[in-house]
Design a protein around this motif. Structure first.
Motif, PDB file in Angstrom:
ATOM      1  N   SER A  66       6.042 -16.283  26.868  1.00  0.00           N
ATOM      2  CA  SER A  66       5.094 -16.929  25.954  1.00  0.00           C
ATOM      3  C   SER A  66       3.860 -17.307  26.783  1.00  0.00           C
ATOM      4  N   TYR A  67       3.388 -18.546  26.687  1.00  0.00           N
ATOM      5  CA  TYR A  67       2.299 -18.999  27.559  1.00  0.00           C
ATOM      6  C   TYR A  67       2.870 -19.951  28.604  1.00  0.00           C
ATOM      7  N   SER A  70       5.024 -23.389  28.059  1.00  0.00           N
ATOM      8  CA  SER A  70       5.539 -23.479  26.683  1.00  0.00           C
ATOM      9  C   SER A  70       7.005 -23.925  26.659  1.00  0.00           C
ATOM     10  N   ASP A 185       1.491 -31.155  31.781  1.00  0.00           N
ATOM     11  CA  ASP A 185       0.585 -29.992  31.661  1.00  0.00           C
ATOM     12  C   ASP A 185      -0.202 -29.788  32.947  1.00  0.00           C
TER      13      ASP A 185
END
Ligand code: FAD
Length: 418
Positions: A66-67, A70, A185
């Protein structure tokens, strides 16, 4: 902030970020790499970074279905601590803590590491005794730990329930002052940016569906973007380790379970520490935006869903109000789930496998975020040299056969020490 960076921020804001440079490239996969790491979570990206930084191996790809971010690394409650008891875990998690203490500087990226301290409340004389044992072991290992009396706890975190008639009255607590949180993040972005700067290819939206073989040796991966060869393949796919292991013919002692987290509406600054409730599996901290970030137990059945169920919502709400009655009217904004790789002894796996060319990083249970830097460091060493680093020597697959397990399930990543 310099005048230059203030102007450039303004320019980017007014231009809709059109000139904002990419933090990392989006390369097409090459036909072959020295090392492929499957999984663009914290552990996969950290491994790629330390392969380049510590071992000079740069012909590396991180393949992410995915990214980046994620998976669990973007879904966890970000608690970082090194308050383990057993040899093997103690040294590894303390090394990780030391890497966290330098990480923003290492990556030249602010991962917002905040050593606000973790307090775990004790609710009986016996529990306080057990905490004293742990604190003594930690101190003997050179790790900071303090035992707090009930009055000490009250001074530090006055908003808890100190009523004598509480079902589980607070008797005291254990504190690790260097524990804390980081911005998840930012950890992903920092490692991705730094790995990319070393020439690592980060390939997103590319699922590894199978392995390439030459006889009994793994020589690469089959992906949704075609086959890619590699000298060595490392798996760092968190909750999906048993799925890919199975494709390689490895039956692993791992179950995948959902773990949920929650965030409330933003409040004024109230909770300065990470606080864990010793009477139940529940803990909280406050984010920089003001939301209370809450966590608790597994959903209790095998699943690959990244969402949770109402039973745990109720349990968390009950524990939250029992520990901190003043938040009884605060609204929960969101809850979500991540997929945990649960091992029988609650300790991780970082090792070469019986299959030539295949290396494993998994089994992080509830506690892999705090391990990210040390895990990347040790897995990079293992991939680069073909051998475990002394710090991950205890995390082999063999331990499940020989009985040399590292069982911290009752006191480590489980229950009150998330
Ligand atoms: P991930 O971010 O899950 O990375 C694995 C990646 O592999 C994913 O991006 C996935 O898409 C990719 N992938 C999977 N299969 C394939 C495939 N076939 N091909 C290509 N890519 C694939 N830990 C702590 O230390 N402290 C905490 O407070 C804490 N709280 C938690 C709270 C919750 C709700 C959850 C869910 C977890 C928590 N954890 C915590 C655990 C921690 O998040 C994980 O142990 C850790 O993030 C796992 O490592 P990772 O970052 O590499 O995993």
């Amino acid at each position: 902030m310099s005048r230059y960076s203030a102007l450039s921020l303004l320019r980017n804001a007014l231009s809709g970020h059109r000139h904002w440079p990419r933090a990392w490239r989006a390369p097409a996969p090459k036909p072959a790499y020295d090392i492929i790491i499957v999984g663009g979570g914290g552990h996969g990206l950290a491994t790629a970074f330390y392969l380049a930084e510590n071992h000079g191996i740069r012909n590396v790809a991180v393949i992410e279905k995915s990214y980046v971010g994620s998976g669990n690394v973007g879904r966890n409650t970000t608690i970082i601590r090194s308050n383990y008891l057993l040899d093997g875990n103690t040294q590894f998690y303390e090394f990780s803590m030391q890497l966290w203490e330098q990480l923003s500087r290492t990556l030249n990226f602010n991962v917002m590491f905040s050593q606000r301290g973790q307090i775990v409340t004790a609710h009986s004389a016996d529990q306080l005794d057990a905490f004293s044992h742990r604190a003594n072991v930690m101190r003997l290992n050179g790790i900071d730990a303090d035992i707090l009396s009930r009055d000490d706890v009250r001074r530090l975190v006055p908003y808890l329930n100190y009523s004598e008639t509480a079902r589980f009255p607070i008797h005291g607590a254990i504190l690790q002052g260097r524990a804390g949180t980081a911005r998840h993040d930012a950890v992903v972005w920092g490692y991705a940016r730094a790995a990319d700067a070393h020439g690592v290819d980060i390939i997103q939206n590319c699922e590894v569906t199978d392995f390439l073989w030459a006889g009994e040796r793994i020589t690469g991966v089959q992906t949704s973007q075609g086959p890619i060869s590699a000298g060595r393949v490392g798996l760092a796919v968190a909750g999906h380790t048993s799925v890919l292991g199975h494709k390689a013919g490895l039956e692993l002692p791992i179950e995948s379970h959902v773990l949920q987290a929650f965030v409330t509406e933003p409040l004024k600054p109230l909770v300065d520490h990470v606080v864990a409730y010793g009477a139940d599996h529940y803990y909280l901290s406050q984010s920089d935006k003001g939301g209370l970030v809450l966590g608790g137990s597994l959903d209790g059945y095998d699943s690959y869903a990244q969402r949770g169920n109402p039973g745990i919502v109720r349990d968390i709400a009950e524990a939250a109000v029992a520990l901190m009655p003043c938040i009884s009217r605060v609204r929960l904004l969101r809850h979500w789930g991540g997929v945990m790789d649960m091992t029988p002894d609650a300790s991780p796996i970082i090792c070469p496998t019986p299959i030539d060319g295949l290396y494993l990083n998994g089994g992080w249970c509830y506690g892999g975020f705090k391990a990210t830097p040390a895990s990347g460091w040790c897995f990079a060493h293992t991939l680069a040299t073909g051998r475990s680093h002394p710090l991950n020597a205890a995390f082999g697959l063999d331990r499940f056969r020989t009985g040399g397990t590292l069982d911290e399930a009752g006191v480590g990543p489980f229950a009150w020490l998330q």
